[in-house]
Design an enzyme around this catalytic site. Sequence first.
Site, mmCIF file in Angstrom:
data_model
loop_
_atom_site.group_PDB
_atom_site.id
_atom_site.type_symbol
_atom_site.label_atom_id
_atom_site.label_comp_id
_atom_site.label_asym_id
_atom_site.label_seq_id
_atom_site.Cartn_x
_atom_site.Cartn_y
_atom_site.Cartn_z
ATOM 1 N N CYS A 252 0.801 -1.237 0.000
ATOM 2 C CA CYS A 252 0.000 0.000 0.000
ATOM 3 C C CYS A 252 0.830 1.282 0.000
ATOM 4 C CB CYS A 252 -0.930 -0.011 1.212
ATOM 5 S SG CYS A 252 -2.128 -1.344 1.133
HETATM 6 N N1 LIG Z 1 -2.719 -5.892 1.593
HETATM 7 C C1 LIG Z 1 -3.287 -4.911 2.257
HETATM 8 O O1 LIG Z 1 -3.015 -4.720 3.431
HETATM 9 C C2 LIG Z 1 -4.307 -4.000 1.605
HETATM 10 C C3 LIG Z 1 -5.058 -3.155 2.420
HETATM 11 C C4 LIG Z 1 -5.994 -2.326 1.850
HETATM 12 C C5 LIG Z 1 -6.157 -2.312 0.475
HETATM 13 N N2 LIG Z 1 -5.418 -3.119 -0.319
HETATM 14 C C6 LIG Z 1 -5.653 -3.082 -1.762
HETATM 15 O O2 LIG Z 1 -6.437 -4.198 -2.147
HETATM 16 C C7 LIG Z 1 -6.042 -4.678 -3.426
HETATM 17 C C8 LIG Z 1 -5.596 -6.127 -3.335
HETATM 18 O O3 LIG Z 1 -4.465 -6.184 -2.476
HETATM 19 P P1 LIG Z 1 -3.931 -7.552 -1.866
HETATM 20 O O4 LIG Z 1 -2.889 -7.180 -0.869
HETATM 21 O O5 LIG Z 1 -5.070 -8.418 -1.447
HETATM 22 O O6 LIG Z 1 -3.230 -8.183 -3.157
HETATM 23 P P2 LIG Z 1 -2.708 -9.684 -3.340
HETATM 24 O O7 LIG Z 1 -1.661 -9.639 -4.370
HETATM 25 O O8 LIG Z 1 -2.436 -10.296 -2.001
HETATM 26 O O9 LIG Z 1 -3.994 -10.435 -3.913
HETATM 27 C C9 LIG Z 1 -4.557 -10.141 -5.155
HETATM 28 C C10 LIG Z 1 -5.054 -11.446 -5.780
HETATM 29 O O10 LIG Z 1 -5.700 -11.118 -7.008
HETATM 30 C C11 LIG Z 1 -5.429 -12.164 -7.927
HETATM 31 N N3 LIG Z 1 -5.710 -11.701 -9.278
HETATM 32 C C12 LIG Z 1 -4.936 -10.934 -10.091
HETATM 33 N N4 LIG Z 1 -5.567 -10.710 -11.262
HETATM 34 C C13 LIG Z 1 -6.755 -11.347 -11.186
HETATM 35 C C14 LIG Z 1 -7.856 -11.499 -12.085
HETATM 36 N N5 LIG Z 1 -7.822 -10.938 -13.280
HETATM 37 N N6 LIG Z 1 -8.907 -12.235 -11.681
HETATM 38 C C15 LIG Z 1 -8.929 -12.815 -10.460
HETATM 39 N N7 LIG Z 1 -7.925 -12.700 -9.569
HETATM 40 C C16 LIG Z 1 -6.852 -11.980 -9.930
HETATM 41 C C17 LIG Z 1 -3.985 -12.497 -7.655
HETATM 42 O O11 LIG Z 1 -3.638 -13.770 -8.146
HETATM 43 C C18 LIG Z 1 -3.926 -12.412 -6.128
HETATM 44 O O12 LIG Z 1 -4.208 -13.664 -5.530
HETATM 45 C C19 LIG Z 1 -4.945 -3.721 -3.890
HETATM 46 O O13 LIG Z 1 -5.535 -2.696 -4.626
HETATM 47 C C20 LIG Z 1 -4.413 -3.165 -2.589
HETATM 48 O O14 LIG Z 1 -3.827 -1.887 -2.763
HETATM 49 C C21 LIG Z 1 -4.504 -3.984 0.234
#
Ligand SMILES: NC(=O)c1ccc[n+]([C@@H]2O[C@H](COP(=O)([O-])OP(=O)(O)OC[C@H]3O[C@@H](n4cnc5c(N)ncnc54)[C@H](O)[C@@H]3O)[C@@H](O)[C@H]2O)c1
Length: 412
Positions: A252
Amino acid sequence: MGLGYVGLPLAVAFAEEGHDVVAVDIDARKIEALSQGRSYIEDIPSERLQGALGRICPTTRAAKLSRCDAILVCVPTPLTANREPDLGPLVSATRALADVLQEGQLVVLESTTYPGTTRDRMAPMLEESGLVAGKDFHLAFSPERVDPGRTDYTLRNTPKVIGGLTEACAERAEALYGHVCDHIVRVSTPEAAELTKLLENIFRSVNIALVNEMAMLTDRMGIDIWEVVDAASTKPYGFMRFEPGPGMGGHCLPVDPFYLSWRAREFDLTTEFIELAGKVNQQMPYHCVAKVERVLNDAAKAVRGSRIAVFGVSYKPGVGDVRESPALKIIALLSALGADLVYHDPHVPSLPDGGLRSVGYEEALDGADLALIVTAHPTVDHDAIVERAPLVVDLRGVTRQRVRESAGSVLL
Ligand SMILES: NC(=O)c1ccc[n+]([C@@H]2O[C@H](COP(=O)([O-])OP(=O)(O)OC[C@H]3O[C@@H](n4cnc5c(N)ncnc54)[C@H](O)[C@@H]3O)[C@@H](O)[C@H]2O)c1
């Protein structure tokens, strides 16, 4: 859609409330792990996943979303090599969704992104299905606020911000999230909700940069930054505690603010705070390595050939996420200077690129010239490191009482 740090806890939370969840990810290894009841996210122990698995259908096939009432999109929103928004995963997830979108469905974007993404990018792609956003299907943005590793604030008791494309979209999203969140905060548009998330992250990034810049200054002035932060934190109002450290990591803070600075350029505005905070925080690993060099130098040692034991390589305590972790930069810099590096991290068995594997706590300390505490995991005995290692550089201040009494050891 997207079963990472954000999507998997959401899927489990809805399943635990008795809803049937179709859990879609393009990563077949994740789907296989979930099908076998194996969690890869610390916040969701495998036992908890197994308890909810009866109601979760893990699949790589987006087609299965056609029978859902609501679809929550939680895919990554990274930066390109030029530090511009990379909406690739979001575009491909949205296209896959458009192919199966049904009348009456609710779509919510949870991924952090710049204001305008839901309305200007997602809605037109979904409308290629022939259905009209806000009329034939509902569309909203609701930012995820999960803080991995945190147990006091969870999905349940962290207020959830929602901005719908229309009033009806927001109402529908509110009804949905009401099943898993106690408190919903409605804002008037998806743009307001998108910017809310960015403001929260930029606030943290700027304040971390401020205290980090102070730390670089106090280092030169011979003032203990931790003493200053502790003292300032006694003010009951008008001050919020932020701690210095080796820089920012995770998915993030090092990434999200640049979604806004990119978008701001379209409006002829340079977001100075975002750029400056990024610049200061990026300097921190270099400052930390200079500190290690200085401590070794004071003990008549060079970095080259010194055995340096790094404690904690993930970007924050209690989790195994090494994305953008400043420890990786510090390790690369020390390695380039010829240090003999080992690391201990109970959450990170091996590093993606460096070819290093985590060694045991004892083995890390054995024969170390210097111990470097980069991330302070709660299960690691840091005070004992100060007692046992000849030199310690503590970048997190966790041993500050002991370090102040111990010759040869220093804080950030
Ligand atoms: N990790 C955090 O603490 C956090 C907190 C708040 C917001 N976010 C936001 O949430 C979003 C996701 O973050 P995350 O940390 O969960 O990411 P992550 O990488 O852990 O998970 C994302 C998942 O999406 C999958 N993916 C990618 N393309 C895809 C598609 N076309 N169809 C289906 N699945 C697909 C990936 O394989 C992965 O498993 C980001 O925008 C991030 O900025 C993350």
